[in-house]
Design a protein around this motif. Structure first.
Motif, mmCIF file in Angstrom:
data_model
loop_
_atom_site.group_PDB
_atom_site.id
_atom_site.type_symbol
_atom_site.label_atom_id
_atom_site.label_comp_id
_atom_site.label_asym_id
_atom_site.label_seq_id
_atom_site.Cartn_x
_atom_site.Cartn_y
_atom_site.Cartn_z
ATOM 1 N N LEU A 238 31.572 9.484 -1.751
ATOM 2 C CA LEU A 238 32.774 8.739 -2.137
ATOM 3 C C LEU A 238 33.935 9.714 -2.012
ATOM 4 C CD1 LEU A 238 34.028 6.140 -3.457
ATOM 5 C CD2 LEU A 238 33.607 7.234 -5.671
ATOM 6 N N CYS B 99 26.595 5.866 -9.609
ATOM 7 C CA CYS B 99 25.780 6.891 -8.941
ATOM 8 C C CYS B 99 26.622 8.089 -8.491
ATOM 9 C CB CYS B 99 25.106 6.281 -7.705
ATOM 10 S SG CYS B 99 23.894 5.010 -8.111
ATOM 11 N N PHE B 100 27.940 7.916 -8.466
ATOM 12 C CA PHE B 100 28.818 8.981 -7.942
ATOM 13 C C PHE B 100 29.316 9.860 -9.079
ATOM 14 C CE2 PHE B 100 28.878 5.536 -4.869
ATOM 15 C CZ PHE B 100 28.629 6.211 -3.687
ATOM 16 N N GLN C 4 38.215 5.609 -1.098
ATOM 17 C CA GLN C 4 38.799 4.830 -2.193
ATOM 18 C C GLN C 4 40.181 5.381 -2.521
ATOM 19 O OE1 GLN C 4 36.864 5.250 -6.055
ATOM 20 N NE2 GLN C 4 37.370 3.150 -6.600
ATOM 21 N N THR D 122 28.750 13.175 -9.393
ATOM 22 C CA THR D 122 28.889 14.582 -9.034
ATOM 23 C C THR D 122 30.121 14.778 -8.164
ATOM 24 O OG1 THR D 122 26.480 14.797 -9.055
ATOM 25 C CG2 THR D 122 27.721 16.560 -7.965
ATOM 26 N N ALA D 123 31.042 15.582 -8.640
ATOM 27 C CA ALA D 123 32.259 15.859 -7.876
ATOM 28 C C ALA D 123 32.178 17.261 -7.297
ATOM 29 C CB ALA D 123 33.486 15.745 -8.779
ATOM 30 N N ILE D 124 32.839 17.429 -6.142
ATOM 31 C CA ILE D 124 32.959 18.772 -5.560
ATOM 32 C C ILE D 124 34.335 19.290 -5.967
ATOM 33 C CG2 ILE D 124 32.760 20.156 -3.453
ATOM 34 C CD1 ILE D 124 30.371 18.301 -3.941
ATOM 35 N N GLU E 121 39.494 13.988 -4.028
ATOM 36 C CA GLU E 121 38.215 14.515 -4.530
ATOM 37 C C GLU E 121 37.068 13.893 -3.757
ATOM 38 O OE1 GLU E 121 37.464 15.824 -8.654
ATOM 39 O OE2 GLU E 121 36.370 13.949 -8.805
ATOM 40 N N MET E 122 36.070 14.702 -3.477
ATOM 41 C CA MET E 122 34.843 14.205 -2.863
ATOM 42 C C MET E 122 33.755 14.135 -3.939
ATOM 43 S SD MET E 122 32.634 15.728 0.359
ATOM 44 C CE MET E 122 33.919 15.457 1.581
ATOM 45 N N ARG E 123 33.008 13.033 -3.922
ATOM 46 C CA ARG E 123 31.888 12.887 -4.854
ATOM 47 C C ARG E 123 30.615 12.545 -4.091
ATOM 48 N NH1 ARG E 123 35.140 9.499 -9.557
ATOM 49 N NH2 ARG E 123 36.679 11.148 -9.945
ATOM 50 N N VAL E 124 29.498 12.951 -4.652
ATOM 51 C CA VAL E 124 28.180 12.795 -4.036
ATOM 52 C C VAL E 124 27.365 11.864 -4.923
ATOM 53 C CG1 VAL E 124 26.107 14.070 -3.347
ATOM 54 C CG2 VAL E 124 28.352 15.175 -3.220
#
Lengths: 121, 121
Positions: free
Chosen positions: A83, B100-101, A20, B103-105, A72-75
Protein backbone atom coordinates in the motif's frame (compact mmCIF):
# COMPACT_ATOMS: atom_id res chain seq x y z
CA UNK A 1 17.05 -2.19 7.39
CA UNK A 2 14.23 -2.92 4.99
CA UNK A 3 15.25 -5.05 2.04
CA UNK A 4 12.91 -5.15 -0.96
CA UNK A 5 14.14 -8.68 -1.70
CA UNK A 6 12.31 -9.94 1.42
CA UNK A 7 8.90 -9.27 -0.15
CA UNK A 8 7.02 -12.04 -1.93
CA UNK A 9 6.83 -11.59 -5.68
CA UNK A 10 4.74 -13.56 -8.13
CA UNK A 11 6.09 -15.79 -10.90
CA UNK A 12 6.91 -12.69 -12.93
CA UNK A 13 8.80 -11.08 -10.06
CA UNK A 14 5.98 -8.60 -9.40
CA UNK A 15 3.99 -7.44 -6.39
CA UNK A 16 0.72 -5.47 -6.54
CA UNK A 17 0.89 -1.93 -5.18
CA UNK A 18 -2.26 -0.03 -4.21
CA UNK A 19 -1.94 3.75 -4.36
CA UNK A 20 -4.04 5.65 -1.83
CA UNK A 21 -4.42 9.42 -1.45
CA UNK A 22 -2.87 10.12 1.95
CA UNK A 23 -5.16 13.09 2.57
CA UNK A 24 -8.61 11.57 2.14
CA UNK A 25 -8.03 7.82 1.85
CA UNK A 26 -9.26 7.60 -1.73
CA UNK A 27 -7.95 4.51 -3.52
CA UNK A 28 -6.48 5.87 -6.73
CA UNK A 29 -5.12 2.91 -8.67
CA UNK A 30 -3.40 -0.43 -8.49
CA UNK A 31 -0.27 -1.25 -10.46
CA UNK A 32 2.73 -3.54 -10.16
CA UNK A 33 6.26 -3.23 -8.85
CA UNK A 34 9.29 -5.44 -8.99
CA UNK A 35 12.01 -5.38 -6.32
CA UNK A 36 13.92 -2.67 -8.11
CA UNK A 37 10.75 -0.53 -8.43
CA UNK A 38 10.23 -0.84 -4.69
CA UNK A 39 13.80 0.21 -4.00
CA UNK A 40 13.64 3.12 -6.46
CA UNK A 41 10.33 4.32 -5.00
CA UNK A 42 11.79 4.37 -1.50
CA UNK A 43 15.03 6.00 -2.58
CA UNK A 44 13.57 8.66 -4.88
CA UNK A 45 10.27 9.35 -3.14
CA UNK A 46 8.64 9.13 -6.59
CA UNK A 47 6.30 6.17 -6.94
CA UNK A 48 7.81 3.94 -9.61
CA UNK A 49 5.94 0.95 -10.99
CA UNK A 50 6.91 -1.75 -13.45
CA UNK A 51 4.93 -1.47 -16.66
CA UNK A 52 3.92 -4.97 -17.72
CA UNK A 53 2.88 -3.80 -21.19
CA UNK A 54 6.07 -1.84 -21.87
CA UNK A 55 8.31 -4.09 -19.74
CA UNK A 56 10.06 -1.07 -18.28
CA UNK A 57 10.15 1.08 -15.20
CA UNK A 58 7.28 3.52 -15.01
CA UNK A 59 7.88 6.61 -12.92
CA UNK A 60 4.25 7.57 -12.43
CA UNK A 61 3.57 10.97 -13.99
CA UNK A 62 6.96 11.25 -15.66
CA UNK A 63 5.36 12.14 -19.00
CA UNK A 64 1.95 13.44 -17.83
CA UNK A 65 3.17 15.40 -14.83
CA UNK A 66 0.66 13.55 -12.67
CA UNK A 67 3.29 12.34 -10.25
CA UNK A 68 2.79 10.44 -7.05
CA UNK A 69 5.00 11.66 -4.24
CA UNK A 70 5.52 8.87 -1.74
CA UNK A 71 4.26 9.65 1.74
CA UNK A 72 4.58 6.14 3.17
CA UNK A 73 4.92 2.58 1.95
CA UNK A 74 3.23 -0.23 3.86
CA UNK A 75 3.55 -4.00 3.55
CA UNK A 76 0.75 -6.45 4.23
CA UNK A 77 0.81 -9.42 6.61
CA UNK A 78 1.70 -11.89 3.86
CA UNK A 79 4.34 -9.55 2.41
CA UNK A 80 2.79 -10.03 -1.02
CA UNK A 81 0.99 -6.71 -1.42
CA UNK A 82 1.99 -3.07 -0.94
CA UNK A 83 0.00 0.00 0.00
CA UNK A 84 1.57 3.29 -1.03
CA UNK A 85 0.19 6.43 0.54
CA UNK A 86 0.79 9.22 -1.92
CA UNK A 87 0.43 12.88 -2.61
CA UNK A 88 -1.19 12.74 -6.03
CA UNK A 89 -0.64 15.63 -8.43
CA UNK A 90 -3.59 15.91 -10.83
CA UNK A 91 -5.62 12.85 -11.81
CA UNK A 92 -4.19 9.39 -11.17
CA UNK A 93 -6.06 7.73 -14.03
CA UNK A 94 -5.00 7.98 -17.66
CA UNK A 95 -8.64 8.92 -18.42
CA UNK A 96 -8.05 12.11 -16.40
CA UNK A 97 -10.25 10.93 -13.60
CA UNK A 98 -8.99 11.32 -10.07
CA UNK A 99 -9.15 7.55 -9.49
CA UNK A 100 -9.16 4.55 -11.82
CA UNK A 101 -12.12 3.11 -9.87
CA UNK A 102 -14.78 5.30 -11.45
CA UNK A 103 -17.19 2.53 -12.41
CA UNK A 104 -19.56 1.19 -9.76
CA UNK A 105 -21.82 -1.83 -10.00
CA UNK A 106 -25.22 -0.65 -8.82
CA UNK A 107 -28.35 -2.77 -9.07
CA UNK A 108 -26.58 -5.06 -11.50
CA UNK A 109 -25.48 -2.31 -13.89
CA UNK A 110 -22.27 -0.38 -14.46
CA UNK A 111 -22.55 3.27 -13.44
CA UNK A 112 -19.91 5.92 -14.03
CA UNK A 113 -19.53 7.78 -10.75
CA UNK A 114 -16.64 10.12 -11.54
CA UNK A 115 -16.07 12.54 -14.40
CA UNK A 116 -12.77 13.35 -16.09
CA UNK A 117 -11.26 16.48 -14.64
CA UNK A 118 -9.20 19.23 -16.16
CA UNK A 119 -5.78 17.60 -16.18
CA UNK A 120 -4.24 20.84 -14.93
CA UNK A 121 -6.43 20.95 -11.83
CA UNK B 1 -26.54 -5.84 -16.89
CA UNK B 2 -23.10 -6.35 -15.41
CA UNK B 3 -21.48 -9.61 -16.41
CA UNK B 4 -18.49 -10.80 -14.36
CA UNK B 5 -17.12 -12.53 -17.47
CA UNK B 6 -16.36 -9.10 -19.00
CA UNK B 7 -13.62 -8.42 -16.44
CA UNK B 8 -10.00 -9.19 -17.24
CA UNK B 9 -8.59 -12.12 -15.31
CA UNK B 10 -4.99 -13.24 -15.11
CA UNK B 11 -3.61 -16.54 -16.39
CA UNK B 12 -5.10 -18.28 -13.36
CA UNK B 13 -8.54 -16.76 -13.94
CA UNK B 14 -8.14 -14.35 -11.03
CA UNK B 15 -8.55 -10.62 -10.47
CA UNK B 16 -7.20 -8.70 -7.46
CA UNK B 17 -9.83 -7.22 -5.15
CA UNK B 18 -8.98 -4.44 -2.71
CA UNK B 19 -11.24 -4.26 0.34
CA UNK B 20 -11.79 -0.78 1.75
CA UNK B 21 -13.76 0.21 4.84
CA UNK B 22 -16.66 2.25 3.45
CA UNK B 23 -16.88 4.38 6.58
CA UNK B 24 -13.36 5.75 6.89
CA UNK B 25 -11.59 4.73 3.69
CA UNK B 26 -9.11 2.43 5.43
CA UNK B 27 -7.63 -0.14 3.06
CA UNK B 28 -8.16 -3.44 4.86
CA UNK B 29 -6.71 -6.17 2.64
CA UNK B 30 -6.19 -7.39 -0.88
CA UNK B 31 -7.22 -10.84 -2.04
CA UNK B 32 -8.26 -12.54 -5.26
CA UNK B 33 -11.53 -13.37 -6.95
CA UNK B 34 -12.46 -15.44 -9.95
CA UNK B 35 -15.54 -14.73 -12.06
CA UNK B 36 -17.72 -16.94 -9.89
CA UNK B 37 -16.47 -15.18 -6.72
CA UNK B 38 -17.42 -11.84 -8.24
CA UNK B 39 -20.90 -13.12 -9.10
CA UNK B 40 -21.39 -14.70 -5.66
CA UNK B 41 -20.24 -11.51 -3.92
CA UNK B 42 -22.75 -9.42 -5.85
CA UNK B 43 -25.56 -11.92 -5.39
CA UNK B 44 -25.04 -12.66 -1.70
CA UNK B 45 -23.72 -9.31 -0.48
CA UNK B 46 -21.02 -11.29 1.37
CA UNK B 47 -17.54 -10.65 0.02
CA UNK B 48 -16.32 -13.96 -1.37
CA UNK B 49 -12.75 -14.44 -2.52
CA UNK B 50 -10.96 -17.34 -4.15
CA UNK B 51 -8.37 -18.84 -1.86
CA UNK B 52 -5.27 -19.59 -3.90
CA UNK B 53 -3.76 -21.71 -1.12
CA UNK B 54 -6.86 -23.80 -0.56
CA UNK B 55 -8.13 -23.58 -4.17
CA UNK B 56 -11.65 -22.97 -2.95
CA UNK B 57 -14.17 -20.20 -2.45
CA UNK B 58 -13.52 -18.17 0.64
CA UNK B 59 -16.51 -16.38 2.12
CA UNK B 60 -14.59 -13.86 4.17
CA UNK B 61 -15.35 -14.34 7.88
CA UNK B 62 -17.28 -17.56 7.39
CA UNK B 63 -15.25 -19.30 10.09
CA UNK B 64 -13.98 -16.30 12.08
CA UNK B 65 -17.17 -14.26 12.01
CA UNK B 66 -15.20 -11.32 10.65
CA UNK B 67 -17.42 -10.94 7.64
CA UNK B 68 -17.30 -8.26 4.99
CA UNK B 69 -20.71 -7.01 3.98
CA UNK B 70 -20.56 -5.59 0.49
CA UNK B 71 -21.49 -1.93 0.25
CA UNK B 72 -20.36 -1.37 -3.33
CA UNK B 73 -18.14 -3.01 -5.91
CA UNK B 74 -16.12 -0.85 -8.30
CA UNK B 75 -14.14 -1.76 -11.42
CA UNK B 76 -11.02 0.05 -12.57
CA UNK B 77 -10.39 1.60 -15.99
CA UNK B 78 -8.56 -1.46 -17.29
CA UNK B 79 -11.20 -3.83 -15.85
CA UNK B 80 -8.41 -5.86 -14.26
CA UNK B 81 -8.77 -4.78 -10.64
CA UNK B 82 -11.70 -4.48 -8.24
CA UNK B 83 -12.34 -2.21 -5.27
CA UNK B 84 -14.90 -3.53 -2.79
CA UNK B 85 -16.26 -1.07 -0.26
CA UNK B 86 -17.25 -3.07 2.77
CA UNK B 87 -18.73 -2.98 6.19
CA UNK B 88 -16.08 -4.94 8.09
CA UNK B 89 -17.12 -6.84 11.21
CA UNK B 90 -14.15 -7.17 13.58
CA UNK B 91 -10.59 -7.22 12.29
CA UNK B 92 -9.98 -7.90 8.60
CA UNK B 93 -6.54 -9.45 9.13
CA UNK B 94 -5.96 -12.99 10.33
CA UNK B 95 -3.54 -11.50 12.89
CA UNK B 96 -6.55 -9.75 14.47
CA UNK B 97 -5.42 -6.37 13.29
CA UNK B 98 -7.97 -4.12 11.70
CA UNK B 99 -6.01 -4.03 8.42
CA UNK B 100 -3.40 -6.31 6.88
CA UNK B 101 -1.25 -3.24 6.11
CA UNK B 102 0.10 -2.79 9.62
CA UNK B 103 3.79 -2.58 8.71
CA UNK B 104 5.18 0.73 7.52
CA UNK B 105 8.60 1.40 6.04
CA UNK B 106 9.96 4.41 7.91
CA UNK B 107 13.49 5.68 7.53
CA UNK B 108 14.45 2.40 5.90
CA UNK B 109 13.12 0.17 8.67
CA UNK B 110 9.92 -1.82 9.18
CA UNK B 111 7.71 -0.37 11.90
CA UNK B 112 4.55 -1.99 13.26
CA UNK B 113 1.92 0.73 13.32
CA UNK B 114 -1.16 -1.24 14.40
CA UNK B 115 -1.75 -3.62 17.29
CA UNK B 116 -3.93 -6.73 17.28
CA UNK B 117 -7.35 -5.97 18.67
CA UNK B 118 -9.75 -8.01 20.71
CA UNK B 119 -11.35 -10.12 17.96
CA UNK B 120 -14.74 -9.53 19.53
CA UNK B 121 -14.46 -5.77 19.26
Amino acid sequence: MFDAATLKYDGNGLIPAIAQDHRNGEVLMMAWMNAESVARTLESGKVTYWSRSRQSFWVKGESSGHVQKLVEMRVDCDRDCLLVLVEQVGPACHTNRRSCFYTAIREGAEVEIMQPQNPND
